[in-house]
Write an enzyme that holds these catalytic residues in place. Sequence first.
Site, PDB file in Angstrom:
ATOM      1  N   ASP A 120       2.965  -4.005  -2.855  1.00  0.00           N
ATOM      2  CA  ASP A 120       1.939  -3.811  -1.822  1.00  0.00           C
ATOM      3  C   ASP A 120       2.245  -2.643  -0.885  1.00  0.00           C
ATOM      4  O   ASP A 120       1.847  -2.661   0.278  1.00  0.00           O
ATOM      5  CB  ASP A 120       1.751  -5.090  -0.975  1.00  0.00           C
ATOM      6  CG  ASP A 120       1.545  -6.310  -1.826  1.00  0.00           C
ATOM      7  OD1 ASP A 120       0.807  -6.204  -2.811  1.00  0.00           O
ATOM      8  OD2 ASP A 120       2.131  -7.363  -1.521  1.00  0.00           O
ATOM      9  N   GLY A 142       1.127   0.333  -1.115  1.00  0.00           N
ATOM     10  CA  GLY A 142       0.057   1.323  -1.074  1.00  0.00           C
ATOM     11  C   GLY A 142       0.161   2.266  -2.272  1.00  0.00           C
ATOM     12  O   GLY A 142      -0.257   3.422  -2.207  1.00  0.00           O
ATOM     13  N   LYS A 143       0.695   1.736  -3.368  1.00  0.00           N
ATOM     14  CA  LYS A 143       0.858   2.557  -4.578  1.00  0.00           C
ATOM     15  C   LYS A 143      -0.477   3.070  -5.106  1.00  0.00           C
ATOM     16  O   LYS A 143      -0.554   4.179  -5.601  1.00  0.00           O
ATOM     17  CB  LYS A 143       1.484   1.718  -5.706  1.00  0.00           C
ATOM     18  CG  LYS A 143       2.958   1.516  -5.580  1.00  0.00           C
ATOM     19  CD  LYS A 143       3.472   0.724  -6.755  1.00  0.00           C
ATOM     20  CE  LYS A 143       2.915  -0.674  -6.869  1.00  0.00           C
ATOM     21  NZ  LYS A 143       3.248  -1.601  -5.803  1.00  0.00           N
ATOM     22  N   LYS A 165      -3.183   3.981  -3.658  1.00  0.00           N
ATOM     23  CA  LYS A 165      -3.687   5.186  -2.993  1.00  0.00           C
ATOM     24  C   LYS A 165      -2.903   6.415  -3.477  1.00  0.00           C
ATOM     25  O   LYS A 165      -3.475   7.461  -3.770  1.00  0.00           O
ATOM     26  CB  LYS A 165      -3.562   5.039  -1.471  1.00  0.00           C
ATOM     27  CG  LYS A 165      -3.906   6.331  -0.780  1.00  0.00           C
ATOM     28  CD  LYS A 165      -3.833   6.316   0.710  1.00  0.00           C
ATOM     29  CE  LYS A 165      -3.753   7.764   1.162  1.00  0.00           C
ATOM     30  NZ  LYS A 165      -3.894   7.927   2.589  1.00  0.00           N
ATOM     31  N   GLY A 207      -2.089  -6.388  -7.075  1.00  0.00           N
ATOM     32  CA  GLY A 207      -3.366  -6.166  -6.403  1.00  0.00           C
ATOM     33  C   GLY A 207      -3.327  -4.835  -5.696  1.00  0.00           C
ATOM     34  O   GLY A 207      -2.451  -4.594  -4.877  1.00  0.00           O
ATOM     35  N   HIS A 208      -4.210  -3.933  -6.075  1.00  0.00           N
ATOM     36  CA  HIS A 208      -4.226  -2.591  -5.501  1.00  0.00           C
ATOM     37  C   HIS A 208      -5.570  -2.306  -4.854  1.00  0.00           C
ATOM     38  O   HIS A 208      -6.594  -2.625  -5.417  1.00  0.00           O
ATOM     39  CB  HIS A 208      -4.057  -1.533  -6.608  1.00  0.00           C
ATOM     40  CG  HIS A 208      -2.747  -1.611  -7.311  1.00  0.00           C
ATOM     41  ND1 HIS A 208      -2.541  -1.079  -8.557  1.00  0.00           N
ATOM     42  CD2 HIS A 208      -1.569  -2.142  -6.938  1.00  0.00           C
ATOM     43  CE1 HIS A 208      -1.291  -1.291  -8.914  1.00  0.00           C
ATOM     44  NE2 HIS A 208      -0.680  -1.938  -7.960  1.00  0.00           N
ATOM     45  N   GLN A 236       3.891  -3.972  -8.613  1.00  0.00           N
ATOM     46  CA  GLN A 236       4.924  -4.652  -7.790  1.00  0.00           C
ATOM     47  C   GLN A 236       5.930  -3.627  -7.247  1.00  0.00           C
ATOM     48  O   GLN A 236       5.531  -2.508  -6.979  1.00  0.00           O
ATOM     49  CB  GLN A 236       5.629  -5.748  -8.590  1.00  0.00           C
ATOM     50  CG  GLN A 236       4.760  -6.928  -8.929  1.00  0.00           C
ATOM     51  CD  GLN A 236       4.043  -6.788 -10.247  1.00  0.00           C
ATOM     52  OE1 GLN A 236       4.553  -6.220 -11.185  1.00  0.00           O
ATOM     53  NE2 GLN A 236       2.852  -7.311 -10.326  1.00  0.00           N
ATOM     54  N   THR A 244      -4.515 -10.089  -4.301  1.00  0.00           N
ATOM     55  CA  THR A 244      -4.727 -11.032  -5.400  1.00  0.00           C
ATOM     56  C   THR A 244      -4.879 -12.464  -4.898  1.00  0.00           C
ATOM     57  O   THR A 244      -5.715 -13.217  -5.376  1.00  0.00           O
ATOM     58  CB  THR A 244      -3.550 -10.945  -6.406  1.00  0.00           C
ATOM     59  OG1 THR A 244      -3.482  -9.603  -6.871  1.00  0.00           O
ATOM     60  CG2 THR A 244      -3.744 -11.858  -7.603  1.00  0.00           C
ATOM     61  N   ARG A 263      -2.951 -14.319   0.503  1.00  0.00           N
ATOM     62  CA  ARG A 263      -1.890 -14.900   1.339  1.00  0.00           C
ATOM     63  C   ARG A 263      -1.454 -13.933   2.430  1.00  0.00           C
ATOM     64  O   ARG A 263      -1.351 -12.732   2.183  1.00  0.00           O
ATOM     65  CB  ARG A 263      -0.645 -15.202   0.482  1.00  0.00           C
ATOM     66  CG  ARG A 263      -0.822 -16.313  -0.495  1.00  0.00           C
ATOM     67  CD  ARG A 263       0.453 -16.562  -1.272  1.00  0.00           C
ATOM     68  NE  ARG A 263       0.721 -15.523  -2.264  1.00  0.00           N
ATOM     69  CZ  ARG A 263       1.756 -15.533  -3.103  1.00  0.00           C
ATOM     70  NH1 ARG A 263       2.640 -16.504  -3.042  1.00  0.00           N
ATOM     71  NH2 ARG A 263       1.923 -14.588  -3.992  1.00  0.00           N
ATOM     72  N   ARG A 315       0.990 -11.779   4.386  1.00  0.00           N
ATOM     73  CA  ARG A 315       2.277 -11.238   3.949  1.00  0.00           C
ATOM     74  C   ARG A 315       3.311 -11.388   5.049  1.00  0.00           C
ATOM     75  O   ARG A 315       2.991 -11.273   6.232  1.00  0.00           O
ATOM     76  CB  ARG A 315       2.137  -9.758   3.590  1.00  0.00           C
ATOM     77  CG  ARG A 315       1.233  -9.541   2.399  1.00  0.00           C
ATOM     78  CD  ARG A 315       1.060  -8.067   2.086  1.00  0.00           C
ATOM     79  NE  ARG A 315       0.116  -7.890   0.996  1.00  0.00           N
ATOM     80  CZ  ARG A 315      -0.757  -6.898   0.897  1.00  0.00           C
ATOM     81  NH1 ARG A 315      -0.803  -5.961   1.831  1.00  0.00           N
ATOM     82  NH2 ARG A 315      -1.582  -6.826  -0.124  1.00  0.00           N
ATOM     83  N   VAL A 340      -1.461   8.210   6.499  1.00  0.00           N
ATOM     84  CA  VAL A 340      -1.793   7.790   7.870  1.00  0.00           C
ATOM     85  C   VAL A 340      -3.116   7.030   7.935  1.00  0.00           C
ATOM     86  O   VAL A 340      -3.757   6.943   8.980  1.00  0.00           O
ATOM     87  CB  VAL A 340      -1.812   9.015   8.835  1.00  0.00           C
ATOM     88  CG1 VAL A 340      -0.418   9.593   9.000  1.00  0.00           C
ATOM     89  CG2 VAL A 340      -2.782  10.092   8.354  1.00  0.00           C
ATOM     90  N   GLY A 341      -3.524   6.480   6.805  1.00  0.00           N
ATOM     91  CA  GLY A 341      -4.763   5.694   6.757  1.00  0.00           C
ATOM     92  C   GLY A 341      -5.130   5.448   5.313  1.00  0.00           C
ATOM     93  O   GLY A 341      -4.527   6.033   4.412  1.00  0.00           O
TER      94      GLY A 341
HETATM   95  P1  IMP Z   1       4.510 -13.429 -10.365  1.00  0.00           P
HETATM   96  O1  IMP Z   1       4.643 -11.969 -10.683  1.00  0.00           O
HETATM   97  O2  IMP Z   1       3.096 -13.880 -10.191  1.00  0.00           O
HETATM   98  O3  IMP Z   1       5.279 -14.266 -11.324  1.00  0.00           O
HETATM   99  O4  IMP Z   1       5.200 -13.672  -8.930  1.00  0.00           O
HETATM  100  C1  IMP Z   1       6.591 -13.450  -8.734  1.00  0.00           C
HETATM  101  C2  IMP Z   1       6.843 -12.843  -7.370  1.00  0.00           C
HETATM  102  O5  IMP Z   1       6.315 -11.523  -7.332  1.00  0.00           O
HETATM  103  C3  IMP Z   1       6.185 -13.600  -6.212  1.00  0.00           C
HETATM  104  O6  IMP Z   1       6.994 -13.497  -5.074  1.00  0.00           O
HETATM  105  C4  IMP Z   1       4.901 -12.811  -5.997  1.00  0.00           C
HETATM  106  O7  IMP Z   1       4.392 -12.968  -4.695  1.00  0.00           O
HETATM  107  C5  IMP Z   1       5.397 -11.411  -6.251  1.00  0.00           C
HETATM  108  N1  IMP Z   1       4.328 -10.488  -6.675  1.00  0.00           N
HETATM  109  C6  IMP Z   1       3.717 -10.434  -7.847  1.00  0.00           C
HETATM  110  N2  IMP Z   1       2.802  -9.444  -7.863  1.00  0.00           N
HETATM  111  C7  IMP Z   1       2.862  -8.857  -6.669  1.00  0.00           C
HETATM  112  C8  IMP Z   1       2.179  -7.749  -6.071  1.00  0.00           C
HETATM  113  O8  IMP Z   1       1.339  -7.079  -6.645  1.00  0.00           O
HETATM  114  N3  IMP Z   1       2.536  -7.464  -4.800  1.00  0.00           N
HETATM  115  C9  IMP Z   1       3.498  -8.143  -4.131  1.00  0.00           C
HETATM  116  N4  IMP Z   1       4.151  -9.172  -4.639  1.00  0.00           N
HETATM  117  C10 IMP Z   1       3.841  -9.527  -5.898  1.00  0.00           C
END
Ligand code: IMP
Length: 423
Positions: A12, A14-15, A17, A39-40, A221, A297, A300, A302, A413-414
């Site tokens: 997360d 900001g990849k 962008k 999730g991007h 990730q 995704t 939640r 963060r 910066v945004g």
């Molecule tokens: P999984 O990849 O769904 O098995 O989750 C394993 C860990 O990676 C958990 O802590 C998730 O919250 C984290 N995770 C998976 N995908 C992302 C992402 O795109 N961004 C941030 N954390 C992620």
Amino acid sequence: MNKVVVGAQWGDEGKAKITDLLAQDADLIIRYQGGCNAGHTVVVDNKTFKFHLIPSGILYGDKDCFIGAGTVILPEYFEEEVSGLIKDGINVSRLKVSPLASITMPYHTEVDGFVESTAKKGKIGTTKKGIGPTYTDKYARIGLKIQDLYSKETLSEKLDVILPIKNKTLEQVYGLEPYSKEKVLELCEKYAKIFEPYVCFKWQELLEKSRKKIVLFEGAQGVMLDVDYGTYPFVTSSNPIGGGAATGSGYGPKMIDEVVGVAKAYVTRVGEGPFVTELTDEIGDKIREIGHEYGVTTGRPRRCGWFDAVTMRYAVLVGGLTTIALTKADVFDTFDEIKVCTAYKDTRDGKIYKSYPTDVYMHKYLEPVYETHKGWNEDITGIRKYDKLPENCRRYLARLEQLLEVPISIVSVGPSREQTIFK
Ligand code: IMP
């Protein structure tokens, strides 16, 4: 120059962008690992696009975008994402999927959900998208690949091996319903249709053709979620590190010229696991609110904390990072003070760690050693040139470069494409 874009923290950063920006110069963009757990978000012309699997370079319409062999794909999610893009008028004709990518089956998501919701101890906080169980089957050599969907004989032979093992585990270990061969064949027929317009059996030609062109490798990730180098077991099940691009894309390591590590000016994490600089106070809340730190995704909230140079130096090493793109610097615009963690202190014996300690079970005894920087108290979201940044901001960035021993070549910066400073 061929670049890899890697998350340098816990995802997360900001990849999307940065990938989107760097994709401008690329001919081929390859997503090399992970699945729809990622999730991007990309903002173009005030419109927000959310990506999970598809390389954000698709927005250009004139670039080949390839989802590589190192990925795992949940067919329904893929279908939904493609339809969303088509609905938004995006040209997806150059989207290609490797026939070697693994398929996430419904039993994978069921097992992921079951384990996560029943775990009393050792909960990982996964995205419940079946990522871990899909990779588990891949490495246990009982997974299905996209190419299997197009050969009745292969599929039948494989299922005769897979299903007895799978069903035994589903029933006896998890107390879940077994899957009949008919049911799986029916699902596979549906999946074959979903992937048909995109599966690229000529991927070797695509990669050959693009060898002399510009290739951008897109990771999902982040380094600290890497299955080998991250905060194991609180990690994802693939290799987001720069090296993952060489295994997950189909090209070898010699194709890579630069590894761009994307890091926030602070740190966030979703899910469980150690996070030494985590702020559980109002400063953490302030970062979360200003930075809109909620999962793309899963939605939640963060966990937020100060920039951690200890994990970042480690990420530079194991992630193979050659340069840094620092995002969300503007989130600190209203902060009087900004802290940076330069070392960890063991509260049991006062021992100082400057290098990252990989036994994460002892992180609960660690506290961050901070240095404090003066904030800049100025809106930097409209600044486009590095030397126009407030002095305190440049000082902060210079200090990070000094600590990490790699240059910060991009400052974001945004959220929009224009809100980017190239140094
Ligand atoms: P999984 O990849 O769904 O098995 O989750 C394993 C860990 O990676 C958990 O802590 C998730 O919250 C984290 N995770 C998976 N995908 C992302 C992402 O795109 N961004 C941030 N954390 C992620």
